[in-house]
Design a protein around this motif. Structure first.
Motif, PDB file in Angstrom:
ATOM      1  N   LYS A   1       0.821  -1.219   0.000  1.00 18.88           N
ATOM      2  CA  LYS A   1       0.000   0.000   0.000  1.00 18.88           C
ATOM      3  C   LYS A   1       0.853   1.267   0.000  1.00 18.88           C
ATOM      4  O   LYS A   1       0.657   2.156  -0.834  1.00 18.88           O
ATOM      5  CB  LYS A   1      -0.930   0.007   1.230  1.00 18.88           C
ATOM      6  N   SER A   2       1.779   1.362   0.944  1.00 19.20           N
ATOM      7  CA  SER A   2       2.585   2.583   1.036  1.00 19.20           C
ATOM      8  C   SER A   2       3.454   2.758  -0.204  1.00 19.20           C
ATOM      9  O   SER A   2       3.628   3.874  -0.699  1.00 19.20           O
ATOM     10  CB  SER A   2       3.472   2.562   2.289  1.00 19.20           C
ATOM     11  N   THR A   3       3.985   1.655  -0.707  1.00 13.78           N
ATOM     12  CA  THR A   3       4.806   1.732  -1.916  1.00 13.78           C
ATOM     13  C   THR A   3       3.995   2.339  -3.057  1.00 13.78           C
ATOM     14  O   THR A   3       4.460   3.242  -3.765  1.00 13.78           O
ATOM     15  CB  THR A   3       5.286   0.316  -2.318  1.00 13.78           C
TER      16      THR A   3
ATOM     17  N   LEU B   1      -4.089   9.723   2.183  1.00 11.88           N
ATOM     18  CA  LEU B   1      -3.753   9.646   3.615  1.00 11.88           C
ATOM     19  C   LEU B   1      -3.347   8.215   3.946  1.00 11.88           C
ATOM     20  O   LEU B   1      -4.154   7.293   3.829  1.00 11.88           O
ATOM     21  CB  LEU B   1      -4.942  10.072   4.482  1.00 11.88           C
ATOM     22  N   ASP B   2      -2.091   8.036   4.333  1.00 14.90           N
ATOM     23  CA  ASP B   2      -1.567   6.704   4.648  1.00 14.90           C
ATOM     24  C   ASP B   2      -1.637   6.480   6.160  1.00 14.90           C
ATOM     25  O   ASP B   2      -0.875   7.069   6.908  1.00 14.90           O
ATOM     26  CB  ASP B   2      -0.123   6.590   4.137  1.00 14.90           C
ATOM     27  N   GLU B   3      -2.548   5.652   6.594  1.00 22.30           N
ATOM     28  CA  GLU B   3      -2.778   5.364   8.020  1.00 22.30           C
ATOM     29  C   GLU B   3      -2.871   6.629   8.870  1.00 22.30           C
ATOM     30  O   GLU B   3      -2.156   6.775   9.853  1.00 22.30           O
ATOM     31  CB  GLU B   3      -1.680   4.452   8.561  1.00 22.30           C
ATOM     32  N   PRO B   4      -3.791   7.518   8.505  1.00 24.00           N
ATOM     33  CA  PRO B   4      -3.857   8.785   9.235  1.00 24.00           C
ATOM     34  C   PRO B   4      -4.408   8.661  10.649  1.00 24.00           C
ATOM     35  O   PRO B   4      -4.205   9.544  11.466  1.00 24.00           O
ATOM     36  CB  PRO B   4      -4.823   9.624   8.384  1.00 24.00           C
TER      37      PRO B   4
HETATM   38 MG   LIG Z   1       2.429   1.164   4.934  1.00 23.37          MG
END
Ligand SMILES: [Mg+2]
Ligand SMILES: Nc1ncnc2c1ncn2[C@@H]1O[C@H](COP(=O)(O)OP(=O)(O)OP(=O)(O)O)[C@@H](O)[C@H]1O
Length: 507
Positions: free
Chosen positions: A49-51, A170-173
Motif C-alpha cells: 500500500k505505502s509503496t 492519507l496513509d494510516e492517518p
Molecule cells: Mg504502509
C-alpha cells in the motif's frame, strides 16, 4: 474549490509494478478513484500500500505502469509533479518543522511574494480563508511542536490543500489519533469529497474503513484482490479478502492464574517542566500471570508512566520489580527481566539503519547469550536466533540482513514484539503493541502475549484502542490527568463505564 465531474475518474493507476530485491511490492496494480468519493485501500502488512502511494506522489519510481489524472496520462518523477497535478499526501510521520508556527509550516516552500521577501500578510489572509472554507480551527502563530497530534495532522492537510490538492492521499492517518480526533478527520473527509474532490485512505481499522469510504480496494502480496462497494461489504468480509482466511477478532484466553506480585508501583509522581503533575500519586501492582490494561485518552500520563517503569524517566515514589528497588535506568530494569514495546517504534524501538539481526539484540547486545568468548558478539548464534525470531513472528520478508527502514510499518512492529518476547521477560510493558499492524498479525501478537501470560509473565498493556484493552486485559485501570481514576475487572468493563472514567467522572 473547482468542481469536478462527480463520478468520473479522478486518478487512474494501470499495471503499476515495483520490484525490490527481496519482494515484488506492487505486481501490476490497477485501480481508480473517482471525483466525489473516498476510496479505501486495505491489505496486510507488506501488501504494498505505502509503496503504491509513494509512487503516485513521486517518491518512488515504478518499474512499469502508468498514472492518469482526469483521463490524461501524466509523468510523475518527483513530488512537485504530483502537486502540480493536484495530488496531495498526508504522511504518517509528519513532515512538519517543529519550531515553526502553523502558518510558517503551511506556506513553507510555496510562500507568496517576490524572491527574498515573503508576503506574510497575504499568506495569512489566504490561509485564514482556506481554514474557514474547511471549517478548521488552528492557531496560526503557535509552533507546531506545541500542538497535539490531531492538530498537527490538520496542519499537514492544510498544507496539502494550500497547494491546491484535489486528490488527497492519507496513509494510516488515524493510527495516532484518539477516537474523537479520528471522527473529526472523517467529518472533514466527507465534506471534502462532497465538494467534488477525491480521497485515498489507507487504514488497518476496518470498522473505520467501512464508516468513511465509498469503495474499498483490497491488496494482497502486491496484487489487487478486488474492489467492492462499501455498502455491500463488512469488516469480516474485508478481513477474509485481505488475509485469505477467516480471522477471529476475539481473544481466546483462560481465566488468569495469578502468582506473586512482580511489578509494584507506589505513590509514583512525575512533574513536568511547568511544575504540573504529569503523574500524580499513582499506585498499582501487576502479578505474574495477569494482564493489566491501562485505558485512557492519550496524553493523560500513560507515556510518562511507561517511561518511568522502563527506566527512561526519573520519578518520585517507588517501583519494585520482583520485590527489589532497582536504579532508575533502562539497563538495570532490562537486565532484571523487564521488556518494553515502545509506543514510538522508530524513535525508541529500532535503529532504522541496522539490520533485523542487529535490531534483534538491541539492548542485550553486550551480554550473554549474545556474546561469547571475551565478550565479543557471537554472530553465528545471533544470526540463528534472529532467523528463528523472524520465522516465529512472521516478519516479512524473512530476512535477517534487511535494514529496519526497508520494512513495511507493521512488519517493523513485529520485529520489536518478537525481540521483546523472545527474551522471555518476567514483566512486559507493552505500549500500543499492535499500532499499524494488520488484523491477522494483531490476532497473532495477542495470542503470543496471552501465551506468555499463561507461562507466568506479568503484563502491563497501554493502548489507545479500547477494544484491545477490553479483550486482552484481565483487569483494567483507567487513567485521567495523571491519576488512576478507577479499576475494573475486564468482564465488568463496559464501554460506558470506561468512557465515564476516561472523562474523569468517577462512578
Ligand atoms: Mg504502509
Ligand atoms: N526501500 C525498500 N527496499 C526494500 N524493500 C522495500 C522497500 N520499501 C518497501 N519494501 C518492501 O516492499 C513491501 C511492501 O511494503 P509497503 O511499505 O508498501 O507495505 P504496506 O502495505 O504499506 O504495509 P504496512 O501495512 O505494514 O504499512 C514490503 O515487503 C517491504 O519490505
Amino acid at each position: 474549490m473547482a468542481a469536478h465531474q462527480v463520478g468520473s475518474v479522478a486518478l487512474e493507476l494501470k499495471d503499476i509494478t515495483k520490484r525490490y530485491p527481496l519482494v515484488l511490492a506492487n505486481d501490476h496494480i490497477s485501480l481508480d478513484v473517482r471525483w466525489g468519493e473516498v476510496l479505501a485501500v486495505v491489505g496486510e502488512n507488506g501488501a504494498g500500500k505505502s509503496t503504491l502511494m509513494k509512487i503516485v506522489y513521486g517518491l518512488v519510481k515504478p518499474d512499469v505502469g502508468s498514472i492518469s489524472v482526469n483521463g490524461t496520462p501524466i509523468a510523475i518523477t518527483e513530488p512537485g509533479d504530483a502537486i502540480a497535478q493536484g495530488i496531495g499526501m498526508v504522511h504518517q510521520h509528519f513532515m512538519l518543522v517543529d519550531p515553526f508556527t502553523v502558518l510558517e509550516n503551511v506556506i513553507l516552500g510555496s510562500e507568496p511574494g517576490s524572491v527574498g521577501q515573503i508576503n506574510l500578510a497575504q499568506a495569512r489572509a489566504e490561509v485564514s480563508a482556506l481554514m474557514k472554507d474547511l471549517e478548521f480551527k488552528l492557531p496560526l502563530d503557535t509552533p507546531v511542536e506545541e500542538l497535539p497530534v490531531g492538530l498537527q495532522q490538520r496542519v499537514e492537510i492544510l498544507k496539502a490543500l494550500y497547494r491546491k490538492a484535489h486528490i488527497l492521499i492519507l496513509d494510516e492517518p488515524t493510527a495516532v489519533l484518539t477516537p474523537q480526533e479520528a471522527d473529526e478527520l472523517f467529518d472533514f473527509l466527507r465534506r471534502f469529497v462532497a465538494q467534488g474532490n477525491a480521497v485515498i485512505f489507507i487504514s488497518h481499522k476496518l470498522a473505520e474503513v467501512v464508516k468513511v469510504s465509498d469503495r474499498v480496494t483490497v491488496i494482497r502480496d502486491g496484487k489487487v484482490v478486488g474492489t467492492v462497494a462499501t455498502k455491500d461489504t463488512s469488516p469480516p468480509q474485508l478481513a477474509r479478502m485481505m488475509v485469505g482466511r477467516e480471522v477471529i477478532l476475539k481473544v481466546d484466553k483462560k481465566p488468569a492464574q495469578v502468582g506473586q506480585v512482580l511489578l509494584e508501583v507506589e505513590h509514583l509522581s512525575i512533574q513536568g517542566k511547568d511544575q504540573k503533575h504529569r503523574l500524580n500519586d499513582v499506585s498499582f501492582s501487576v502479578r505474574a500471570g495477569e494482564i493489566v490494561g491501562i485505558a485512557g485518552v492519550e496524553g493523560n500520563g500513560q507515556t510518562e508512566l511507561v517511561e518511568a517503569l522502563t527506566g527512561l524517566r526519573h520519578y518520585q515514589g517507588s517501583v519494585r520489580l520482583g520485590g527489589q528497588t532497582l536504579p532508575q535506568n533502562a539497563r538495570a530494569v532490562r537486565e532484571w527481566g523487564l521488556s518494553h514495546i515502545p509506543e514510538d517504534r522508530n524513535a525508541r524501538g529500532l535503529v532504522l539503519d541496522f539490520s533485523t539481526k542487529e535490531n534483534s539484540i538491541l539492548g542485550d547486545h553486550y551480554r550473554p547469550p549474545n556474546t561469547g568468548f571475551l565478550g565479543f558478539i557471537d554472530s553465528q548464534k545471533v544470526e540463528q536466533e534472529a532467523r528463528e525470531m523472524v520465522k516465529d513472528f512472521d516478519v516479512r520478508p524473512r530476512s535477517t540482513d534487511l535494514a529496519a527502514r526497508r520494512y513495511s510499518g507493521g512488519n517493523a512492529q513485529k520485529i520489536i514484539v518478537g525481540r521483546e518476547l523472545s527474551r522471555h521477560p518476567k514483566v512486559l510493558v507493552a505500549a500500543q503493541p499492535t499500532r499499524g499492524v494488520d488484523i491477522g498479525a494483531i490476532e497473532f501478537i495477542h495470542e503470543n502475549i496471552v501465551e506468555a501470560r499463561d507461562q507466568g509473565m506479568a503484563v502491563l498493556l497501554v493502548s489507545a484502542d479500547l477494544n484491545e484493552v477490553r479483550s486482552l486485559s484481565d483487569r483494567i485501570l483507567v487513567m485521567f490527568e495523571g491519576k488512576i481514576m478507577g479499576e475494573l475487572q475486564a468482564s465488568q468493563a463496559s464501554e460506558e463505564k470506561l468512557g465515564l472514567l476516561m472523562a474523569g467522572i468517577a462512578s
